[in-house]
Design an enzyme around this catalytic site. Structure first.
Site, PDB file in Angstrom:
ATOM      1  N   HIS A 118     -22.452  -9.710 -26.800  1.00  0.00           N
ATOM      2  CA  HIS A 118     -22.836  -7.936 -27.680  1.00  0.00           C
ATOM      3  C   HIS A 118     -23.362  -6.764 -27.178  1.00  0.00           C
ATOM      4  O   HIS A 118     -23.518  -6.191 -27.842  1.00  0.00           O
ATOM      5  CB  HIS A 118     -22.588  -7.693 -29.741  1.00  0.00           C
ATOM      6  CG  HIS A 118     -21.184  -8.712 -28.974  1.00  0.00           C
ATOM      7  ND1 HIS A 118     -19.792  -8.364 -29.385  1.00  0.00           N
ATOM      8  CD2 HIS A 118     -20.596 -10.217 -30.086  1.00  0.00           C
ATOM      9  CE1 HIS A 118     -19.129  -9.559 -30.121  1.00  0.00           C
ATOM     10  NE2 HIS A 118     -19.733 -10.305 -30.081  1.00  0.00           N
ATOM     11  N   ASP A 151     -23.366 -14.886 -31.868  1.00  0.00           N
ATOM     12  CA  ASP A 151     -21.698 -15.497 -31.880  1.00  0.00           C
ATOM     13  C   ASP A 151     -20.821 -15.413 -30.595  1.00  0.00           C
ATOM     14  O   ASP A 151     -21.688 -14.216 -30.103  1.00  0.00           O
ATOM     15  CB  ASP A 151     -21.132 -14.598 -32.667  1.00  0.00           C
ATOM     16  CG  ASP A 151     -20.737 -12.900 -32.508  1.00  0.00           C
ATOM     17  OD1 ASP A 151     -22.931 -12.270 -32.640  1.00  0.00           O
ATOM     18  OD2 ASP A 151     -20.052 -12.652 -32.846  1.00  0.00           O
ATOM     19  N   GLU A 152     -19.741 -15.068 -30.346  1.00  0.00           N
ATOM     20  CA  GLU A 152     -19.499 -14.958 -29.322  1.00  0.00           C
ATOM     21  C   GLU A 152     -20.121 -14.970 -27.556  1.00  0.00           C
ATOM     22  O   GLU A 152     -19.487 -13.860 -27.167  1.00  0.00           O
ATOM     23  CB  GLU A 152     -18.826 -13.849 -29.013  1.00  0.00           C
ATOM     24  CG  GLU A 152     -17.244 -14.254 -30.765  1.00  0.00           C
ATOM     25  CD  GLU A 152     -16.467 -13.009 -30.961  1.00  0.00           C
ATOM     26  OE1 GLU A 152     -15.560 -12.979 -30.867  1.00  0.00           O
ATOM     27  OE2 GLU A 152     -17.296 -11.502 -30.941  1.00  0.00           O
ATOM     28  N   VAL A 153     -21.162 -15.506 -27.702  1.00  0.00           N
ATOM     29  CA  VAL A 153     -21.260 -15.736 -25.899  1.00  0.00           C
ATOM     30  C   VAL A 153     -20.639 -16.708 -25.231  1.00  0.00           C
ATOM     31  O   VAL A 153     -20.129 -17.861 -24.834  1.00  0.00           O
ATOM     32  CB  VAL A 153     -23.140 -16.689 -26.066  1.00  0.00           C
ATOM     33  CG1 VAL A 153     -23.486 -16.016 -24.785  1.00  0.00           C
ATOM     34  CG2 VAL A 153     -24.089 -15.287 -27.538  1.00  0.00           C
ATOM     35  N   GLU A 179     -21.818 -19.650 -35.148  1.00  0.00           N
ATOM     36  CA  GLU A 179     -21.852 -20.366 -33.660  1.00  0.00           C
ATOM     37  C   GLU A 179     -23.486 -21.177 -33.766  1.00  0.00           C
ATOM     38  O   GLU A 179     -23.475 -21.827 -33.014  1.00  0.00           O
ATOM     39  CB  GLU A 179     -21.602 -19.511 -32.482  1.00  0.00           C
ATOM     40  CG  GLU A 179     -19.932 -18.669 -32.758  1.00  0.00           C
ATOM     41  CD  GLU A 179     -19.523 -17.576 -33.287  1.00  0.00           C
ATOM     42  OE1 GLU A 179     -18.692 -16.595 -32.658  1.00  0.00           O
ATOM     43  OE2 GLU A 179     -20.247 -17.787 -34.194  1.00  0.00           O
TER      44      GLU A 179
END
Length: 538
Positions: A278, A331-333, A382
């Protein structure tokens, strides 16, 4: 007019027995709660069937032996109360001639047990509020351990006051009152996102004000993300190049003003700097933070400069954001940019790391830096799912995605914040207020030791489809439903949301009266009224 004529009289009043200790305090039973219009519901309430009237010159008095209010936090809270009570009504000076003077409340007397006003995590927010029927002069009484509990008591007092259009004065109904109250959870949060759409400072302050009405106490400021980087970072000024425009920015002085504004209302500001994913906007000013020009996130794990920038950001924000915690995302890596970029792939091979281990290395290094500035760290779930046992033991796991994570994390000894997306994501317009109310942070957690590790919860107002034009009606009233879940003791929570519909409708209309654009209860999300009718029936 009450808001204009109210005067502050700081003086000592010594009472042999505080009246709030005379009346019997009892838990709020279901049949008792239906007669109340207070949101969120207090721990225990005793009330009667009489009424008193607020005098034109309502006073604030204190016993200054412990708390002197040198900072003016209590005084400012009292002036806000006067402004709220008066609203847009005209309190006519000649309307009191028919009222027995013994029925007029002349002021509010506040006793605060602590001398300090530092807003720490877990600060005591409890209070007792009493409005006795007898007194000469007649006063309402507040006892609190801290000034922040007293601010909550002033909010509760505002909700038992009504403007009577016949008498043209403000009345307190259901007197005598005795209320004891304290929050169920220490963390009661609302996330706002200023990367997907910029929010003017005035709107952020409006959101902060509205939070106080529902007794939320943490504004999670998701400041930057892939789309934009609106916060000034003096150590690395080109990060500001990642804004949408030159006018959609926050200076550090403006960020400090938001922190100050919130603190004086009992609200923490939790800053989030999401790494390593992000973060595309970071590279607009510093392209070397990208793995490559064609592969722009996550941040380049192989570059020392990446970590120098993160350290500089943390150094700068630590001077402004004084809350115990900082949120580091995680998150969301998607690590494919690392493995597909030759210089990073070579670095991984040289270090003997696979992409998952590099992800862990990045998160732990960011945690180490944040700890060096005195922060405890919050990470999205995560990080725990991927390498929980390696995280700093001070890490708070922020749940949003998978079922069972809170149970697993607390079993491993980590504190948790609950924001499960199916129930507490405000950008999901299909989630009704009933679902917000029913969401229980301690679901399936039965061991007291694990329950104690759940700090609380947070509703999330992600910004893809909200800006200053529609954020308030997207937040409210659904956030209020979650606020009662987080404040009110479990035994007092309604087991069926229909039991609170009328009371929440009243609170929603109260928000409208205070200038907050809260949507109707009927419909989903930020639905508009479907037909003409009373605010209380929508």
């Amino acid at each position: 007019m009450l808001a204009m004529m109210g005067r502050i009289g700081i003086q000592k009043i010594f009472l042999g027995i505080l009246l709030i200790d005379v009346l019997v305090i009892r838990s709020v039973a279901a049949d008792n709660a239906k007669d109340l219009k207070i949101w969120p519901l207090p721990v225990s309430v005793s009330y009667g069937h009489d009424r008193l009237y607020l005098g034109n010159d309502l006073e604030l008095t204190t016993d200054g032996r412990m708390y002197s209010d040198a900072s003016g936090i209590l005084k400012d809270g009292f002036f806000r109360l006067l402004h709220i009570l008066n609203g847009d009504h005209v309190i006519e000076a000649n309307t009191f001639h028919f009222i027995n003077s013994s029925l007029v409340i002349e002021g509010i007397h506040v006793v605060i047990a602590s001398s300090g006003n530092e807003l720490q995590h877990g600060v005591d927010e409890s209070y007792k509020l009493s409005v006795p029927m007898q007194g000469n002069p007649s006063f309402a009484y507040i006892e609190a351990k801290t000034v922040y509990g007293a601010l909550h008591a002033l909010e509760t007092f505002s909700q038992i006051c009504y403007f009577n259009f016949s008498t043209r004065v403000i009345e307190v109904h259901q007197v005598p009152w005795t209320i004891f109250d304290k929050p169920r959870f220490s963390y009661r949060g609302l996330l706002i996102d200023t990367s997907r759409h910029f929010l003017p400072i005035r709107m952020i302050k409006k959101v902060i004000d509205s939070m106080t009405y529902a007794k939320l106490n943490v504004l999670h400021w998701h400041i930057v993300d892939t789309e934009s980087f609106p916060l000034e970072i003096p150590s690395y000024p080109k990060l500001w190049n990642g804004t949408y425009s030159s006018s959609e920015r926050y200076t550090m002085a403006e960020a400090a003003e938001i922190v100050r504004y919130a603190q004086r209302r009992g609200i923490h500001i939790l800053a989030e700097i999401d790494v390593p994913g992000h973060a595309k906007s970071w590279g607009v000013g510093y392209p070397s933070l990208w793995p490559s020009i064609n592969c722009t996130q996550p941040l380049d794990v192989s570059s020392n400069f990446t970590f120098e920038v993160i350290d500089g950001i943390l150094s700068d924000i630590s001077k402004v954001f004084k809350y115990k915690f900082v949120h580091l995302g995680g998150d969301e890596v998607n690590t494919s940019c690392w493995t597909s970029t030759p210089h990073i792939s070579n670095w991984l091979e040289k270090k003997g790391l696979n992409e998952s281990e590099a992800y862990q290395y990045f998160v732990l290094e960011a945690q180490r830096m944040a700890s060096s500035y005195g922060y405890d760290i919050i990470n999205w779930e995560e990080t725990f799912v991927n390498f929980g046992s390696k995280l700093s033991r001070k890490t708070v796991i922020h749940h949003w995605l998978r079922g069972g994570v809170v149970q697993q994390a607390t079993a491993a000894g980590f504190q948790c914040i609950v924001s499960n997306q199916e129930s507490w994501y405000l950008d999901n317009l299909g989630t009704t207020w009933q679902e917000f109310y029913a969401n229980e942070p301690l679901m399936n957690i039965t061991k007291p030791k694990q329950q104690a590790l759940v700090m609380g919860g947070e509703v999330c107002m992600w910004g893809e489809r909200v800006d200053g034009s529609d954020i308030e009606q997207t937040i409210w009233p659904r956030a209020a439903a979650a606020a009662e879940r987080l404040w009110t003791s479990y035994d007092n929570l309604a087991k069926n949301s229909t039991e609170v519909t009328e009371r929440l409708a009243h609170f929603r209309c109260l928000l409208n009266q205070r200038g907050v654009a809260a949507a109707p209860l009927t419909g989903r999300g930020r639905a508009a009224p479907v037909e003409p009718g009373s605010c209380y029936k929508q």
